[in-house]
Design a protein around this motif. Structure first.
Motif, PDB file in Angstrom:
ATOM      1  N   ARG A 140       0.796  -1.285   0.086  1.00 21.40           N
ATOM      2  CA  ARG A 140       0.055  -0.044  -0.186  1.00 21.40           C
ATOM      3  C   ARG A 140       0.777   1.320  -0.087  1.00 21.40           C
ATOM      4  O   ARG A 140       0.732   2.282  -0.904  1.00 21.40           O
ATOM      5  CB  ARG A 140      -0.952   0.098   1.287  1.00 21.40           C
ATOM      6  CG  ARG A 140      -2.013  -0.862   1.291  1.00 21.40           C
ATOM      7  CD  ARG A 140      -3.076  -0.926   2.154  1.00 21.40           C
ATOM      8  NE  ARG A 140      -2.642  -0.769   3.526  1.00 21.40           N
ATOM      9  CZ  ARG A 140      -2.545  -1.837   4.040  1.00 21.40           C
ATOM     10  NH1 ARG A 140      -3.011  -3.096   3.422  1.00 21.40           N
ATOM     11  NH2 ARG A 140      -2.074  -2.021   5.393  1.00 21.40           N
ATOM     12  N   ASP A 141       2.041   1.290   0.842  1.00 25.80           N
ATOM     13  CA  ASP A 141       2.929   2.384   0.853  1.00 25.80           C
ATOM     14  C   ASP A 141       3.426   2.736  -0.383  1.00 25.80           C
ATOM     15  O   ASP A 141       3.793   3.758  -0.867  1.00 25.80           O
ATOM     16  CB  ASP A 141       3.889   2.160   2.115  1.00 25.80           C
ATOM     17  CG  ASP A 141       4.748   3.300   2.213  1.00 25.80           C
ATOM     18  OD1 ASP A 141       4.250   4.445   2.364  1.00 25.80           O
ATOM     19  OD2 ASP A 141       5.912   3.232   2.274  1.00 25.80           O
ATOM     20  N   GLN A 142       3.889   1.717  -0.983  1.00 28.96           N
ATOM     21  CA  GLN A 142       4.697   1.548  -2.340  1.00 28.96           C
ATOM     22  C   GLN A 142       3.670   2.052  -3.502  1.00 28.96           C
ATOM     23  O   GLN A 142       3.879   3.045  -4.283  1.00 28.96           O
ATOM     24  CB  GLN A 142       5.135   0.270  -2.905  1.00 28.96           C
ATOM     25  CG  GLN A 142       6.247   0.087  -3.749  1.00 28.96           C
ATOM     26  CD  GLN A 142       6.533  -1.163  -4.012  1.00 28.96           C
ATOM     27  OE1 GLN A 142       5.972  -2.094  -4.397  1.00 28.96           O
ATOM     28  NE2 GLN A 142       7.981  -1.140  -4.165  1.00 28.96           N
ATOM     29  N   ARG A 143       2.230   1.940  -3.449  1.00 28.19           N
ATOM     30  CA  ARG A 143       1.505   2.303  -4.474  1.00 28.19           C
ATOM     31  C   ARG A 143       1.190   3.737  -4.016  1.00 28.19           C
ATOM     32  O   ARG A 143       0.807   4.413  -5.119  1.00 28.19           O
ATOM     33  CB  ARG A 143      -0.075   1.320  -4.334  1.00 28.19           C
ATOM     34  CG  ARG A 143       0.300  -0.086  -4.761  1.00 28.19           C
ATOM     35  CD  ARG A 143      -1.201  -0.665  -4.551  1.00 28.19           C
ATOM     36  NE  ARG A 143      -0.798  -1.899  -5.331  1.00 28.19           N
ATOM     37  CZ  ARG A 143      -1.511  -3.112  -4.781  1.00 28.19           C
ATOM     38  NH1 ARG A 143      -2.492  -2.827  -4.125  1.00 28.19           N
ATOM     39  NH2 ARG A 143      -1.376  -4.213  -5.421  1.00 28.19           N
ATOM     40  N   SER A 144       1.049   4.013  -2.726  1.00 33.65           N
ATOM     41  CA  SER A 144       0.679   5.522  -2.673  1.00 33.65           C
ATOM     42  C   SER A 144       1.885   6.640  -3.205  1.00 33.65           C
ATOM     43  O   SER A 144       1.512   7.545  -3.402  1.00 33.65           O
ATOM     44  CB  SER A 144       0.280   5.705  -1.061  1.00 33.65           C
ATOM     45  OG  SER A 144       1.472   5.554  -0.239  1.00 33.65           O
ATOM     46  N   ARG A 145       2.953   6.075  -2.974  1.00 33.40           N
ATOM     47  CA  ARG A 145       3.866   6.733  -3.332  1.00 33.40           C
ATOM     48  C   ARG A 145       4.270   6.821  -4.607  1.00 33.40           C
ATOM     49  O   ARG A 145       4.628   7.987  -5.390  1.00 33.40           O
ATOM     50  CB  ARG A 145       5.395   6.267  -2.835  1.00 33.40           C
ATOM     51  CG  ARG A 145       5.716   6.352  -1.383  1.00 33.40           C
ATOM     52  CD  ARG A 145       7.194   6.445  -0.975  1.00 33.40           C
ATOM     53  NE  ARG A 145       7.588   4.983  -1.545  1.00 33.40           N
ATOM     54  CZ  ARG A 145       8.025   3.842  -0.759  1.00 33.40           C
ATOM     55  NH1 ARG A 145       7.528   4.036   0.614  1.00 33.40           N
ATOM     56  NH2 ARG A 145       8.261   2.717  -1.379  1.00 33.40           N
ATOM     57  N   CYS A 147       1.626   6.988  -6.766  1.00 30.28           N
ATOM     58  CA  CYS A 147       0.544   7.684  -7.193  1.00 30.28           C
ATOM     59  C   CYS A 147       0.831   9.158  -7.013  1.00 30.28           C
ATOM     60  O   CYS A 147       0.177  10.174  -7.686  1.00 30.28           O
ATOM     61  CB  CYS A 147      -0.690   7.470  -6.569  1.00 30.28           C
ATOM     62  SG  CYS A 147      -1.509   5.845  -6.891  1.00 30.28           S
ATOM     63  N   ARG A 148       1.777   9.633  -6.590  1.00 29.89           N
ATOM     64  CA  ARG A 148       1.997  11.019  -6.130  1.00 29.89           C
ATOM     65  C   ARG A 148       2.746  11.775  -7.271  1.00 29.89           C
ATOM     66  O   ARG A 148       3.570  11.378  -8.097  1.00 29.89           O
ATOM     67  CB  ARG A 148       3.068  11.167  -4.858  1.00 29.89           C
ATOM     68  CG  ARG A 148       2.290  10.698  -3.494  1.00 29.89           C
ATOM     69  CD  ARG A 148       3.205  10.790  -2.238  1.00 29.89           C
ATOM     70  NE  ARG A 148       2.551  10.416  -1.350  1.00 29.89           N
ATOM     71  CZ  ARG A 148       3.312   9.896  -0.233  1.00 29.89           C
ATOM     72  NH1 ARG A 148       4.512  10.058  -0.153  1.00 29.89           N
ATOM     73  NH2 ARG A 148       2.570   9.338   0.482  1.00 29.89           N
TER      74      ARG A 148
END
Length: 148
Positions: A140-145, A147-148
């Motif tokens: 999740r953390d990798q995906r949210s980074r 998307c930035r």
């Protein structure tokens, strides 16, 4: 293995002296969320001023591993670490990013081991499986980074 009393009980049942340094080390081990190294334990006990010597850390890790209260895992980096776990046959899935470690059951591996033994002629006495990847939180953390 869920608490320092598990390590202490394991040592006590096996006839080991329950010194204050061993008790303190058992408490530090119980607080580890994922895998840990001997160096991690030495640094943590030193930072907390628990009076646990380096030799005690290594001897206690050896004893707890022999008793099945912790297991050594070989990391992809070539280093080895330990995880606190129950003394029943299982395998581990380990997060390569945060170090989270979960126990998994045999997951159908017994037939594969039997087939390897049949094909090679080896008598397989034991086996272990360590799977490495990203835990759900790190994914999740990798995906949210991304998307930035």
């Amino acid at each position: 293995m869920t608490g320092s009393t598990d390590s202490i009980s394991t040592l006590d049942r096996a006839g080991y002296r329950l010194t204050e340094p061993r008790r303190a080390l058992a408490a530090v081990i119980s607080e580890q969320a994922g895998h840990f190294t001997a160096a991690d334990l030495v640094a943590e006990t030193k930072a907390r001023r628990l009076g646990v010597g380096r030799a005690t850390v290594f001897r206690t890790l050896d004893v707890l591993e022999d008793l099945g209260a912790i297991e050594r895992v070989d990391l992809p980096s070539g280093e080895h670490a330990y995880v606190a776990c129950d003394p029943v046959h299982h395998h581990h899935v380990i997060c390569s990013q945060c170090g989270r470690t979960d126990e998994i059951d045999d997951a159908g591996l017994r037939p594969v081991v039997s087939e390897v033994a049949r094909q090679t002629g080896f008598r397989v006495d034991e086996h272990r499986l360590e799977l490495f990847g990203l835990c759900p939180a790190c994914v999740r953390d990798q995906r949210s980074r991304a998307c930035r």
